[in-house]
Design an enzyme around this catalytic site. Structure first.
Site, mmCIF file in Angstrom:
data_model
loop_
_atom_site.group_PDB
_atom_site.id
_atom_site.type_symbol
_atom_site.label_atom_id
_atom_site.label_comp_id
_atom_site.label_asym_id
_atom_site.label_seq_id
_atom_site.Cartn_x
_atom_site.Cartn_y
_atom_site.Cartn_z
ATOM 1 N N HIS A 82 0.842 -1.187 0.000
ATOM 2 C CA HIS A 82 0.000 0.000 0.000
ATOM 3 C C HIS A 82 0.880 1.241 0.000
ATOM 4 C CE1 HIS A 82 -3.583 2.387 0.819
ATOM 5 N NE2 HIS A 82 -2.828 3.113 1.616
ATOM 6 N N ASP A 161 -14.482 4.189 7.820
ATOM 7 C CA ASP A 161 -13.486 5.025 7.141
ATOM 8 C C ASP A 161 -14.125 5.854 6.039
ATOM 9 O OD1 ASP A 161 -10.672 5.865 6.656
ATOM 10 O OD2 ASP A 161 -11.089 4.975 4.700
ATOM 11 N N ARG A 168 -13.305 14.231 7.247
ATOM 12 C CA ARG A 168 -11.963 14.808 7.422
ATOM 13 C C ARG A 168 -11.605 15.715 6.256
ATOM 14 N NH1 ARG A 168 -8.491 9.836 7.602
ATOM 15 N NH2 ARG A 168 -6.760 11.308 7.672
ATOM 16 N N SER A 183 -7.026 4.929 9.419
ATOM 17 C CA SER A 183 -7.713 4.846 8.137
ATOM 18 C C SER A 183 -7.059 3.786 7.243
ATOM 19 C CB SER A 183 -7.671 6.228 7.476
ATOM 20 O OG SER A 183 -7.982 6.166 6.116
ATOM 21 N N LYS A 187 -8.330 -0.573 6.778
ATOM 22 C CA LYS A 187 -8.663 -1.109 5.465
ATOM 23 C C LYS A 187 -7.749 -2.276 5.080
ATOM 24 C CE LYS A 187 -8.531 3.072 3.868
ATOM 25 N NZ LYS A 187 -8.560 4.363 3.182
HETATM 26 N N1 URA Z 1 -4.887 7.257 2.636
HETATM 27 C C1 URA Z 1 -5.905 6.742 3.361
HETATM 28 O O1 URA Z 1 -6.443 5.697 3.028
HETATM 29 N N2 URA Z 1 -6.310 7.378 4.457
HETATM 30 C C2 URA Z 1 -5.750 8.529 4.880
HETATM 31 O O2 URA Z 1 -6.170 9.048 5.892
HETATM 32 C C3 URA Z 1 -4.697 9.080 4.130
HETATM 33 C C4 URA Z 1 -4.270 8.420 3.001
#
Ligand code: URA
Ligand code: CA
Length: 438
Positions: A82, A161, A168, A183, A187
């Protein structure tokens, strides 16, 4: 329990209990905690931070807010990677097939572009026919057969999220390390893989602007992984210029194919970061003895074409036309009405780039979305001809725009020029990779 009391405790800098965090987050997902209380809470987190235990509780609660993928019936050590988001970052399209070609098992759910950053799903959709929405059974089936699948998020993964991120975005609470860590990790953990390699970007095109911030975010995410018994490694890499030379969807796909065909020098920043991430994925998966061994295997899979073949098979399995996975044929997807070279206003050396500005310039001509419902033009974007530190002169273009719609071309060109700083002195070389935290 009352939401206002929990918010006040965070404002006073106290450590919240697991129950308090669960009360707020679950209440927000269900609708009993309104937007204004959640935004007040998140703003208190922006200023007062969170302890390691609080971040772990936040992540767990978010992860458990929706479906969790169970990959236990897929054999092998499943690994994911990621990136925290960058410009010209097409590493997934290179590494996922390469790691699979070396015996790894890559099961990855990717995202779309966000703001000035590109997303793997949009790049995949450049290929005619390819369907990024696959149900869980076909996702697992592709991973079992090929050792690699990259698809869109399926099912109802981490609804907490989705809601918190949208809030946010409009309340000035994006750039908080505990909120970003929660966040991302909620995931990644919900996606069910055994190991995760994180590429934490730092620089002008990234959420983290300093190395200290990037280190703290990396350590926080690695700690969360440890507490939940997953293998997590983080590498901190440079985002002070686009990673590859191409910015745009089909253009970045083409660059990934060029890398997999061995057409790009191994010392190129994109290849360098791909080999680093890929080698951590292979070592973590037990498919290489150490980083040097992993690198050799990955380079081997470039040289013998097995990485490219994996990509072709994956594209076919996902409904795409595999004949486009070819150096010449991919060019057909990059056909545009006009190619516009951009020349520098003076001779000198590139002493700085604002990668966010370059990403935004590509977005303005249709390579990315400004609003969620905007349509992307997969063929358009830009190609940089120069890197940080390179010499430039007024008779040589620094960049070429690939455009179909000229409406905002002038603004995009102006932004690009503003995003590339040229001085009379050659700047010092900066590293591409800062450190590895595992
Ligand atoms: N990528 C994400 O998935 N969440 C964040 O808060 C920032 C970057
Ligand atoms: Ca050829």
């Amino acid at each position: 329990m009352r939401a206002v009391d929990v918010i006040e405790r965070k404002v006073e800098g106290k450590e919240l209990s697991s129950e308090e965090i669960a009360f707020l987050v679950n209440g927000y997902v269900e609708g009993s905690v309104p937007d204004y209380q959640m935004s007040a809470f998140m703003m208190a987190v922006v200023f007062n931070g969170m302890t390691g235990k609080e971040v772990a509780d936040l992540t767990m609660t978010m992860m458990n807010s929706g479906d969790i993928v169970d990959l236990s019936d897929v054999p092998g050590f499943k690994v994911d990677k990621h990136s925290t988001g960058g410009v010209g970052d097409t590493t997934t399209l290179v590494i996922a097939p390469l790691v699979a070609a070396c015996g790894g098992t890559v099961a990855k759910m990717s995202g779309r572009g966000l703001g000035h950053t590109g997303g793997t799903l949009d790049k995949l959709e450049s290929i005619p026919g390819l369907k990024i929405e696959q149900d869980m059974d076909s996702f697992k089936d592709i991973v079992r057969r090929l050792g690699v699948a990259v698809i869109g998020q399926s099912g109802n993964l981490v609804p907490a999220d989705k809601k918190m991120y949208a809030l946010r975005d409009v309340t000035g609470t994006v750039r908080s390390i505990p909120l970003i860590a929660g966040s991302i990790m909620s995931k990644k953990l919900a996606a069910g893989t055994d190991g995760i390699v994180l590429d934490v970007k730092v620089g002008s095109g990234a959420f983290m602007r300093t190395l200290e911030e990037a280190e703290e975010l990396s350590r926080t995410m690695v700690e969360i992984g440890k507490m939940l018994d997953r293998k997590v490694a983080a590498v901190i890499t440079d985002m002070n210029q686009p990673l590859g030379l191409s910015v745009g969807n089909a253009l970045e796909f083409r660059e990934a194919i060029q890398v997999l065909c061995g057409e790009v020098d191994l010392s190129d920043p994109l290849v360098d970061v791909c080999l680093l991430l890929g080698s951590h994925m292979l070592v973590m998966s037990g498919k290489a003895e150490n980083e040097a061994d992993a690198r050799m295997k990955l380079i081997g899979a470039i040289r013998d074409g097995s990485g490219l073949e994996k990509l072709r098979q994956m594209v076919e399995a996902e409904g795409g036309d595999p004949s486009y996975i070819d150096l010449e044929k991919i060019d057909l997807l990059c056909q545009v009405r006009r190619k516009v070279p951009v020349y520098p206003d003076r001779d000198g050396f590139i002493c700085g780039m604002n990668a966010e500005g370059i990403g935004t310039a590509a977005q303005m001509i249709g390579a990315g979305r400004e609003k969620k419902e905007d349509e992307i033009d997969h063929a358009v974007g830009l190609i940089m001809h120069k890197r940080l530190g390179d010499a430039v002169n007024m008779s040589e273009p620094i960049c070429t725009f690939y455009i179909n719609d000229e409406t905002r071309l002038d603004d995009a060109v102006a932004l690009l020029k503003k995003s590339v700083c040229i001085s009379g002195e050659r700047p010092e070389k900066t590293p591409m990779v800062y450190e590895v935290i595992s």
